[in-house]
Design a protein around this motif. Sequence first.
Motif, short mmCIF file in Angstrom:
data_model
loop_
_atom_site.label_atom_id
_atom_site.label_comp_id
_atom_site.label_asym_id
_atom_site.label_seq_id
_atom_site.Cartn_x
_atom_site.Cartn_y
_atom_site.Cartn_z
N LEU A 180 0.82 -1.21 0.00
CA LEU A 180 0.00 0.00 0.00
C LEU A 180 0.86 1.26 0.00
N LEU A 181 2.09 1.15 0.46
CA LEU A 181 2.94 2.32 0.52
C LEU A 181 3.35 2.78 -0.87
N ASN A 182 3.15 1.96 -1.89
CA ASN A 182 3.56 2.30 -3.25
C ASN A 182 2.40 2.68 -4.15
N MET A 215 -4.80 16.95 1.88
CA MET A 215 -3.80 16.12 2.55
C MET A 215 -4.46 15.23 3.60
N MET A 216 -5.38 15.79 4.38
CA MET A 216 -6.05 15.00 5.40
C MET A 216 -6.97 13.96 4.78
N THR A 217 -7.58 14.27 3.65
CA THR A 217 -8.41 13.30 2.95
C THR A 217 -7.58 12.12 2.47
N ASN A 218 -6.42 12.40 1.88
CA ASN A 218 -5.55 11.32 1.42
C ASN A 218 -5.03 10.48 2.59
N ALA A 219 -4.73 11.15 3.70
CA ALA A 219 -4.27 10.40 4.87
C ALA A 219 -5.35 9.47 5.39
N SER A 220 -6.59 9.97 5.46
CA SER A 220 -7.70 9.14 5.93
C SER A 220 -7.96 7.97 4.98
N SER A 221 -7.96 8.26 3.67
CA SER A 221 -8.22 7.19 2.69
C SER A 221 -7.11 6.15 2.71
N TRP A 222 -5.87 6.60 2.81
CA TRP A 222 -4.75 5.67 2.83
C TRP A 222 -4.82 4.77 4.07
N PHE A 223 -5.14 5.36 5.21
CA PHE A 223 -5.21 4.58 6.45
C PHE A 223 -6.34 3.57 6.40
N TYR A 224 -7.52 3.97 5.91
CA TYR A 224 -8.64 3.05 5.80
C TYR A 224 -8.32 1.92 4.83
N ARG A 247 -8.10 -2.16 5.73
CA ARG A 247 -8.93 -3.16 5.04
C ARG A 247 -8.07 -4.30 4.50
N LYS A 248 -6.97 -3.94 3.85
CA LYS A 248 -6.12 -5.00 3.29
C LYS A 248 -5.48 -5.84 4.39
N ALA A 249 -5.08 -5.21 5.48
CA ALA A 249 -4.48 -5.97 6.59
C ALA A 249 -5.50 -6.90 7.22
N PHE A 250 -6.74 -6.45 7.35
CA PHE A 250 -7.78 -7.27 7.95
C PHE A 250 -8.10 -8.48 7.07
N VAL A 251 -8.19 -8.26 5.76
CA VAL A 251 -8.46 -9.37 4.84
C VAL A 251 -7.34 -10.39 4.89
N SER A 252 -6.11 -9.90 4.94
CA SER A 252 -4.96 -10.82 5.00
C SER A 252 -5.00 -11.66 6.28
N ALA A 253 -5.35 -11.04 7.41
CA ALA A 253 -5.40 -11.77 8.67
C ALA A 253 -6.53 -12.80 8.66
N GLU A 285 -15.87 -1.52 3.25
CA GLU A 285 -16.25 -2.86 2.81
C GLU A 285 -15.01 -3.70 2.52
N ILE A 286 -15.06 -4.93 2.97
CA ILE A 286 -13.98 -5.88 2.70
C ILE A 286 -14.57 -7.14 2.09
#
Length: 489
Positions: A10-12, A42-51, A55-61, A95-96
């Motif tokens: 996600l960092l890329n 900037m705050m919108t991108n930070a919120s979207s990136w974090f969400y 989601r991806k981390a939760f699906v992986s777990a 949604e996941i």
Amino acid sequence: MNSLSQNTSLLNTDLSHDLAFFLSLLDAPFAPFMSSLDYASMMTNASSWFYSFLRKAFVSAIEKADLLFRTSPGRIQRFYVKQTRSRSIITIFGEITFKRTEYQRRDTKEPYCYIDRKLSLLPRQRYDCCIEAKAKEIYADHNSMIKTGRILGEQIYGFFSLDPDRKYHHLSRQTVYNLLHRCGRIRLRPTPMPHTPDTLYIMADEKWIPLQGECTEGTPHVREMVKVAVCFEGRERILKKDGTPTDRFRLKNKYIYSSCSSEKNNFWENLQDHLAVRYDLNKVKKIYIMGDGAGWIRRGISEMRMPGTTVKAALDRFHASQAIHRMTSDKVFQEVLIRYLFELKREEFDTVAEIARSYLKEENDRKRFDENLDYIHRHWHEVKVMVKEVKIGCAMEQAISHIIASHFTSVPKAYSRKNLPLYLNSRIHSQNGEDLIRLALTARDVSHEGKDADLRESYDFSFFDDQVRKETFTVHLRNRSNKKETYPF
């Protein structure tokens, strides 16, 4: 941390590059200043990136946990693998969609899904339990399912966003309705108080709420009576942050109880049961019941009476003053009558009332005058109790306006008779300071779908059961041939 470290992809993303660009402007000493819109972006991108990262981390777990269970040694002896399917749910950060394996029990042939049980997911459940609990908490403070759906949708989409499509994520009114009815009423044991006062005060009043779906030509206005009681130990002065007292007061250890007339229960008996949990009623010497003098309120005197406890009724100042204002519209007569009333000068009050009545010309005005004067005469002793003994006043009209009227009467005919007790239950818990999110999550595990949840303490009465004694008896009988036979029991 393993699940988080596995999602560094996600960092890329383009989203992270935009976020990194805005963050680089903060580090550059000679970069141009940000506008308010740039900062919001900037705050919108930070919120979207974090969400997105969550989601991806939760699906992986989830998928890792499903694989671990499928390859576990004890699984093969207990479950068949039926199929692997994808399931989508909506969580508090969006949604996941994840893949999980469905099984079949070897012994009972019943279906089983490890991940669904692990996440407490019910069949055909679209929203997770956190959103269900949050919907219950938000609706307890708002009088609209549309508002609740809008607030929930914006929180799920992102804490802050400039995306114009965020409004399309609002939950529909029917969805909020389904979330609220996933669990019924929550029956909770009141919190015991550490100390019991000598005097308890009870303010009581009712509110008539218009109902929908029951109006006919003969009865165009069908309403439900909701009874409310506010119990407290007195009043205390509100302090500022520095400890300086203000001119405002608040009720001490306030507790609210309410019920609908359709529930057909004994209001005062149930209230006494609740107070018996909060206090040691054997130590209470006086109970004052304050209200407008209605018959059902006065019945509380006999219902709440206990050995060693004196129960008295008191008429609140608002209804006493309201009756005088209905008697006459003359400001001078109103001021004089109110002063004589609260000074308990009955002869002077009746003299001025007779003079004020003589100025009325219309028959309807005299009839209204007599009705309100009779109301004051009938409750004169209760006014005396309020002035001489209670002294602190009665704020029941403010309480019922804040608790019930503002929430349930702002929209006409918005509730049905079967749904009103459910919404009222959440509202009362919220006003009593209960944590509705924790209550809703606990009740969800206790009750079946749509059923009431009883979170009160359960007691074990098994020691009252008859003990089953297992003994063996032998019966000796003789048949026709006089042969002895033995039958054990």
